[in-house]
Write an enzyme that holds these catalytic residues in place. Sequence first.
Site, PDB file in Angstrom:
ATOM      1  N   ILE A 155       0.819  -1.210   0.000  1.00 46.16           N
ATOM      2  CA  ILE A 155       0.000   0.000   0.000  1.00 46.16           C
ATOM      3  C   ILE A 155       0.862   1.273   0.000  1.00 46.16           C
ATOM      4  O   ILE A 155       0.403   2.341  -0.398  1.00 46.16           O
ATOM      5  CB  ILE A 155      -0.945  -0.031   1.228  1.00 46.16           C
ATOM      6  CG1 ILE A 155      -2.186   0.786   1.011  1.00 46.16           C
ATOM      7  CG2 ILE A 155      -0.239   0.381   2.503  1.00 46.16           C
ATOM      8  CD1 ILE A 155      -3.264   0.555   2.069  1.00 46.16           C
ATOM      9  N   HIS A 192       5.811 -12.036   6.330  1.00 45.16           N
ATOM     10  CA  HIS A 192       5.667 -11.671   4.914  1.00 45.16           C
ATOM     11  C   HIS A 192       7.031 -11.397   4.325  1.00 45.16           C
ATOM     12  O   HIS A 192       7.979 -11.064   5.047  1.00 45.16           O
ATOM     13  CB  HIS A 192       4.777 -10.430   4.752  1.00 45.16           C
ATOM     14  CG  HIS A 192       5.258  -9.241   5.535  1.00 45.16           C
ATOM     15  ND1 HIS A 192       5.018  -9.110   6.885  1.00 45.16           N
ATOM     16  CD2 HIS A 192       5.969  -8.144   5.182  1.00 45.16           C
ATOM     17  CE1 HIS A 192       5.553  -7.985   7.329  1.00 45.16           C
ATOM     18  NE2 HIS A 192       6.145  -7.375   6.303  1.00 45.16           N
TER      19      HIS A 192
HETATM   20  P1  AMP Z   1       7.147  -4.556   7.457  1.00 43.02           P
HETATM   21  O1  AMP Z   1       7.586  -3.172   7.858  1.00 43.02           O
HETATM   22  O2  AMP Z   1       8.244  -5.426   6.920  1.00 43.02           O
HETATM   23  O3  AMP Z   1       6.370  -5.227   8.568  1.00 43.02           O
HETATM   24  O4  AMP Z   1       6.189  -4.353   6.228  1.00 43.02           O
HETATM   25  C1  AMP Z   1       4.830  -4.092   6.340  1.00 43.02           C
HETATM   26  C2  AMP Z   1       4.396  -3.554   5.003  1.00 43.02           C
HETATM   27  O5  AMP Z   1       2.995  -3.719   4.903  1.00 43.02           O
HETATM   28  C3  AMP Z   1       4.701  -2.079   4.790  1.00 43.02           C
HETATM   29  O6  AMP Z   1       5.535  -1.935   3.645  1.00 43.02           O
HETATM   30  C4  AMP Z   1       3.316  -1.464   4.574  1.00 43.02           C
HETATM   31  O7  AMP Z   1       3.315  -0.441   3.616  1.00 43.02           O
HETATM   32  C5  AMP Z   1       2.505  -2.666   4.130  1.00 43.02           C
HETATM   33  N1  AMP Z   1       1.068  -2.597   4.397  1.00 43.02           N
HETATM   34  C6  AMP Z   1       0.450  -2.258   5.560  1.00 43.02           C
HETATM   35  N2  AMP Z   1      -0.883  -2.353   5.429  1.00 43.02           N
HETATM   36  C7  AMP Z   1      -1.126  -2.787   4.157  1.00 43.02           C
HETATM   37  C8  AMP Z   1      -2.304  -3.074   3.416  1.00 43.02           C
HETATM   38  N3  AMP Z   1      -3.534  -2.963   3.940  1.00 43.02           N
HETATM   39  N4  AMP Z   1      -2.168  -3.479   2.128  1.00 43.02           N
HETATM   40  C9  AMP Z   1      -0.939  -3.596   1.565  1.00 43.02           C
HETATM   41  N5  AMP Z   1       0.211  -3.351   2.220  1.00 43.02           N
HETATM   42  C10 AMP Z   1       0.125  -2.936   3.496  1.00 43.02           C
END
Ligand code: AMP
Length: 111
Positions: free
Chosen positions: A30, A97
């Site tokens: 996102i 992830h």
């Molecule tokens: P991390 O910092 O490795 O935990 O990555 C989490 C990622 O999830 C970040 O890059 C966010 O931008 C992404 N993120 C959070 N909420 C969403 C969502 N609803 N849809 C897609 N990506 C998301």
Amino acid sequence: MDCIFCKITKKEIPSSAVLENDSLIAVKDINPQAPVHILIIPKKHYSTLLECKDKGLFGDMLSMANEIAKKLGVEKKGFRVTVNTNNEGGQTVFHLHMHLLAGRPLSGIMG
Ligand code: AMP
Ligand code: ZN
């Protein structure tokens, strides 16, 4: 459990999926940090990499990264996969992830 990625895997909140199979879903981040920024998310909840002992799942995640890189045509120029783990690892969503980043030169640890 109030986990945003569980909601994505269960299609309870919208996301733009690029690939999906029985165990994984890949969606566009996102808040993209590169022209291509995809998240490969297991459908089963593991809060971090440390909680997951499923070696097959690790292989499946990397295999899906390969498939997406080819599908999006970034495999020759190159791409990066990352699993941020716990606070100093930069993890903000506590559901395992893998990030796939591409489409610009990535320098340093995260570019
Ligand atoms: P991390 O910092 O490795 O935990 O990555 C989490 C990622 O999830 C970040 O890059 C966010 O931008 C992404 N993120 C959070 N909420 C969403 C969502 N609803 N849809 C897609 N990506 C998301
Ligand atoms: Zn979850």
